[in-house]
Design a protein around this motif. Sequence first.
Motif, PDB file in Angstrom:
ATOM      1  N   GLU A 182     -36.275 -16.703 -26.939  1.00 21.95           N
ATOM      2  CA  GLU A 182     -36.644 -17.281 -28.231  1.00 21.95           C
ATOM      3  C   GLU A 182     -35.483 -18.112 -28.782  1.00 21.95           C
ATOM      4  OE1 GLU A 182     -39.658 -13.737 -29.777  1.00 21.95           O
ATOM      5  OE2 GLU A 182     -37.936 -14.362 -30.983  1.00 21.95           O
ATOM      6  N   GLY A 183     -35.845 -19.214 -29.451  1.00 20.93           N
ATOM      7  CA  GLY A 183     -34.841 -20.050 -30.100  1.00 20.93           C
ATOM      8  C   GLY A 183     -34.179 -21.064 -29.200  1.00 20.93           C
ATOM      9  N   LEU A 189     -47.950 -27.891 -21.244  1.00 23.43           N
ATOM     10  CA  LEU A 189     -46.871 -27.487 -22.149  1.00 23.43           C
ATOM     11  C   LEU A 189     -47.369 -27.242 -23.573  1.00 23.43           C
ATOM     12  CD1 LEU A 189     -44.021 -29.967 -21.094  1.00 23.43           C
ATOM     13  CD2 LEU A 189     -44.270 -27.560 -20.464  1.00 23.43           C
ATOM     14  N   ASP A 190     -48.690 -27.294 -23.778  1.00 23.12           N
ATOM     15  CA  ASP A 190     -49.240 -27.129 -25.132  1.00 23.12           C
ATOM     16  C   ASP A 190     -48.804 -25.821 -25.762  1.00 23.12           C
ATOM     17  OD1 ASP A 190     -52.465 -28.813 -24.626  1.00 23.12           O
ATOM     18  OD2 ASP A 190     -50.404 -29.562 -24.866  1.00 23.12           O
ATOM     19  N   SER A 191     -48.803 -24.751 -24.967  1.00 23.91           N
ATOM     20  CA  SER A 191     -48.422 -23.438 -25.515  1.00 23.91           C
ATOM     21  C   SER A 191     -46.966 -23.428 -25.954  1.00 23.91           C
ATOM     22  CB  SER A 191     -48.655 -22.343 -24.468  1.00 23.91           C
ATOM     23  OG  SER A 191     -47.875 -22.602 -23.296  1.00 23.91           O
ATOM     24  N   LEU A 192     -46.140 -24.189 -25.252  1.00 19.89           N
ATOM     25  CA  LEU A 192     -44.724 -24.263 -25.610  1.00 19.89           C
ATOM     26  C   LEU A 192     -44.534 -24.976 -26.952  1.00 19.89           C
ATOM     27  CD1 LEU A 192     -41.739 -23.834 -24.624  1.00 19.89           C
ATOM     28  CD2 LEU A 192     -41.876 -26.149 -23.695  1.00 19.89           C
ATOM     29  N   PHE A 193     -45.325 -26.029 -27.179  1.00 16.93           N
ATOM     30  CA  PHE A 193     -45.173 -26.800 -28.404  1.00 16.93           C
ATOM     31  C   PHE A 193     -45.914 -26.189 -29.597  1.00 16.93           C
ATOM     32  CE2 PHE A 193     -43.841 -29.974 -25.368  1.00 16.93           C
ATOM     33  CZ  PHE A 193     -42.870 -30.684 -26.048  1.00 16.93           C
ATOM     34  N   SER A 194     -46.796 -25.244 -29.334  1.00 16.61           N
ATOM     35  CA  SER A 194     -47.573 -24.649 -30.432  1.00 16.61           C
ATOM     36  C   SER A 194     -46.960 -23.367 -30.971  1.00 16.61           C
ATOM     37  CB  SER A 194     -49.004 -24.357 -29.962  1.00 16.61           C
ATOM     38  OG  SER A 194     -48.993 -23.413 -28.886  1.00 16.61           O
ATOM     39  N   THR A 195     -45.943 -22.850 -30.309  1.00 19.98           N
ATOM     40  CA  THR A 195     -45.321 -21.610 -30.776  1.00 19.98           C
ATOM     41  C   THR A 195     -44.049 -21.907 -31.560  1.00 19.98           C
ATOM     42  OG1 THR A 195     -44.273 -19.538 -30.079  1.00 19.98           O
ATOM     43  CG2 THR A 195     -44.076 -21.391 -28.593  1.00 19.98           C
ATOM     44  N   PRO A 196     -43.760 -21.121 -32.586  1.00 25.09           N
ATOM     45  CA  PRO A 196     -42.522 -21.325 -33.358  1.00 25.09           C
ATOM     46  C   PRO A 196     -41.284 -20.713 -32.697  1.00 25.09           C
ATOM     47  CG  PRO A 196     -43.779 -19.524 -34.301  1.00 25.09           C
ATOM     48  CD  PRO A 196     -44.618 -20.086 -33.182  1.00 25.09           C
ATOM     49  N   ASP A 197     -41.469 -20.151 -31.496  1.00 24.42           N
ATOM     50  CA  ASP A 197     -40.350 -19.446 -30.851  1.00 24.42           C
ATOM     51  C   ASP A 197     -39.379 -20.389 -30.158  1.00 24.42           C
ATOM     52  OD1 ASP A 197     -41.501 -17.080 -31.687  1.00 24.42           O
ATOM     53  OD2 ASP A 197     -42.573 -16.766 -29.803  1.00 24.42           O
ATOM     54  N   PRO A 206     -32.053 -25.230 -12.050  1.00 29.00           N
ATOM     55  CA  PRO A 206     -33.211 -24.545 -11.468  1.00 29.00           C
ATOM     56  C   PRO A 206     -32.972 -23.044 -11.336  1.00 29.00           C
ATOM     57  CG  PRO A 206     -32.755 -26.561 -10.266  1.00 29.00           C
ATOM     58  CD  PRO A 206     -31.623 -26.377 -11.226  1.00 29.00           C
ATOM     59  N   GLY A 207     -33.938 -22.251 -11.808  1.00 32.83           N
ATOM     60  CA  GLY A 207     -33.816 -20.803 -11.742  1.00 32.83           C
ATOM     61  C   GLY A 207     -32.897 -20.215 -12.794  1.00 32.83           C
ATOM     62  N   GLN A 208     -32.508 -21.005 -13.763  1.00 32.68           N
ATOM     63  CA  GLN A 208     -31.567 -20.524 -14.793  1.00 32.68           C
ATOM     64  C   GLN A 208     -32.177 -19.383 -15.595  1.00 32.68           C
ATOM     65  OE1 GLN A 208     -29.565 -23.594 -16.904  1.00 32.68           O
ATOM     66  NE2 GLN A 208     -28.892 -22.296 -18.573  1.00 32.68           N
ATOM     67  N   LYS A 209     -31.399 -18.342 -15.804  1.00 37.77           N
ATOM     68  CA  LYS A 209     -31.876 -17.174 -16.541  1.00 37.77           C
ATOM     69  C   LYS A 209     -31.042 -16.890 -17.784  1.00 37.77           C
ATOM     70  CE  LYS A 209     -33.781 -14.888 -12.440  1.00 37.77           C
ATOM     71  NZ  LYS A 209     -33.786 -13.651 -11.605  1.00 37.77           N
ATOM     72  N   GLU A 210     -29.867 -17.428 -17.851  1.00 32.27           N
ATOM     73  CA  GLU A 210     -29.002 -17.207 -19.015  1.00 32.27           C
ATOM     74  C   GLU A 210     -28.880 -18.506 -19.813  1.00 32.27           C
ATOM     75  OE1 GLU A 210     -26.108 -13.791 -17.025  1.00 32.27           O
ATOM     76  OE2 GLU A 210     -25.249 -15.602 -17.931  1.00 32.27           O
ATOM     77  N   PHE A 211     -29.057 -18.369 -21.118  1.00 35.49           N
ATOM     78  CA  PHE A 211     -29.002 -19.529 -22.002  1.00 35.49           C
ATOM     79  C   PHE A 211     -27.970 -19.264 -23.095  1.00 35.49           C
ATOM     80  CE2 PHE A 211     -32.659 -21.955 -20.551  1.00 35.49           C
ATOM     81  CZ  PHE A 211     -33.327 -21.004 -19.780  1.00 35.49           C
ATOM     82  N   ARG A 212     -27.068 -20.233 -23.258  1.00 36.66           N
ATOM     83  CA  ARG A 212     -26.004 -20.089 -24.254  1.00 36.66           C
ATOM     84  C   ARG A 212     -26.512 -20.469 -25.631  1.00 36.66           C
ATOM     85  NH1 ARG A 212     -21.476 -23.799 -21.786  1.00 36.66           N
ATOM     86  NH2 ARG A 212     -20.447 -23.252 -23.768  1.00 36.66           N
ATOM     87  N   PRO A 213     -26.053 -19.763 -26.672  1.00 42.27           N
ATOM     88  CA  PRO A 213     -26.472 -20.146 -28.030  1.00 42.27           C
ATOM     89  C   PRO A 213     -25.905 -21.503 -28.426  1.00 42.27           C
ATOM     90  CG  PRO A 213     -24.750 -18.467 -28.109  1.00 42.27           C
ATOM     91  CD  PRO A 213     -25.154 -18.597 -26.673  1.00 42.27           C
ATOM     92  N   HIS A 214     -26.629 -22.223 -29.275  1.00 34.26           N
ATOM     93  CA  HIS A 214     -26.230 -23.532 -29.798  1.00 34.26           C
ATOM     94  C   HIS A 214     -26.114 -24.582 -28.699  1.00 34.26           C
ATOM     95  CE1 HIS A 214     -25.548 -21.253 -33.378  1.00 34.26           C
ATOM     96  NE2 HIS A 214     -24.468 -20.666 -32.915  1.00 34.26           N
ATOM     97  N   SER A 215     -26.856 -24.405 -27.614  1.00 30.95           N
ATOM     98  CA  SER A 215     -26.861 -25.373 -26.523  1.00 30.95           C
ATOM     99  C   SER A 215     -28.244 -25.996 -26.396  1.00 30.95           C
ATOM    100  CB  SER A 215     -26.481 -24.714 -25.193  1.00 30.95           C
ATOM    101  OG  SER A 215     -25.128 -24.301 -25.209  1.00 30.95           O
TER     102      SER A 215
END
Length: 531
Positions: free
Chosen positions: A65-66, A78-86, A36-45
């Motif tokens: 992104e990614g 969540l439609d906007s999340l699933f409709s974007t290629p990001d 909860p509240g996570q702001k940092e995301f590790r690559p390949h996770s």
Amino acid sequence: MFTFAILEKHLASCRIRSSLRQERGLLVNNIQFLVPGQKEFRPHSVYISTVEEILLLIREWQLPEGVMLLIAGDSPELDSLFSTPDFYAVSCSVSRLEISNRANSCYFAFSQWLGNLRALAFRSKNVQVLLDEIADHLQVPVFLINGGYRLITSNVNASFENPYIDQLLTDGYLSDESIDAVMSGNLEGENIPDTYESFLEPGCYAVLALLRYHSQTFGQLLVFSKESGRNAALFDYIKNLAGIIREHSLVNNREQFESDTEFSALISDLIDRRISGQEELESRLFRLPAMPHKCFRCIVVSFETGRHTPPLGLITRSLSRVFPDSSIAVYQGDLVILAKAEPDSWQFSFDREQLQAILERYQAYAAIGNRSLFISSIRPIYLQTRAAIQIGRALHQREANRVFYYDDYTAYHLIDLCCRLGYEFHEDHLAYLCTPRYTALLRHDRDNNDNLCEILKTYIHNNCNTTKTSKDLFLHRNTVINKIARIEEIIGCSLDSWEVQMRLMLSSMVREYAEQYRQTDLLDLNSQFVK
């Protein structure tokens, strides 16, 4: 290499929807819960969360992104999340804990299976064992073919049928049309290097992975599946498996898979002067599965620049039909063919029309070089033969012919060498390589809009036969006789001497080389040739 596409495939039984648009190669190194509240995301996770957690994160913080997400449940919000290629997201019908169990189980099962496959490759020298394991695990027909698209071994379920499988099992190789279909396909997007995918017909999807050694293709892994579109998980599986098959093949089947590659390496080392001496040469020749012919004729096939990499395996197979019982190597993009020649005959016969058709199809040119009894002579013979292509194309730009003989361009090659190596002498002004008698004749033609140089060339070419010359030039015989007299007047000597003819003809060839190959005016001494 565990990927998100493989993970999504494993979650198919509980998947509700996915934004993964068949993306391939999305590497996964870690699976964890979203904090909860996570702001940092590790690559390949990959992050596992609930719908509420994702919605809260979107409202309070922008997702990078990614990012790869596994979501417990689904919502129209969540439609906007699933409709974007990001983003790459998969919603599932099970709890967050169950998603974690299934995802980690898939990750460890994949790693264990890949490890077992590598151990099997280490223990067994038979590549068939690997193909059987791959076909059983993936439930698809698997083929191992060589660089010429000929079948080596396979594992095929009898219930899986298509024309390409039938062709491989019946004929033992893919036809040219089938290879074109597999290599080009009709799927949108760029192919990943060394791996091709294609949708061949309704319900037939194929992946072809090249097995390379020293940049040369020595084998290929080919699979088919009953899909109506791209199968990203199968594509990622094959990328992994191709590496295992490659290493196994090179360790256990070098003679079967690597013969052409080792021959190419030998030819390259000879041309580049990397062979230390006769002892090393004999050792290298001894290691080849098949010795080159004692007397051979060198043929070089060169491809037009600015086009995609040609399918060398396919072209090699086609050329082997034109030049049977030959050895073919690859050197700097060229194909170098050592065809069998008879030591007591200067004649060399082959199907010229078939060769011309192959060259036209692949936008290539070929030159037939000299014969030799010594493999160590391949460097000068290759350079000579390669030069015949360059010079022949320049001198005959408007002709459709794609086959040249070095014998026809020997004098032009000597001129080319004089041009390239004699700068200190002529400072790149090739007029100094000509007899002044010819340049005087050329100046006369320029000043008087005459054609004496053309008449001279045709006259000497026809062994000083005025009748044949008049027919070739569509002139009256008396006109030719008068023109010859004018030529002799300008050059100040008779054309009866073969030495005079030789010097004039050589000068004529220097002019032709300068104007057509170097695209420079022979008489313009103020211009500099392009080096």
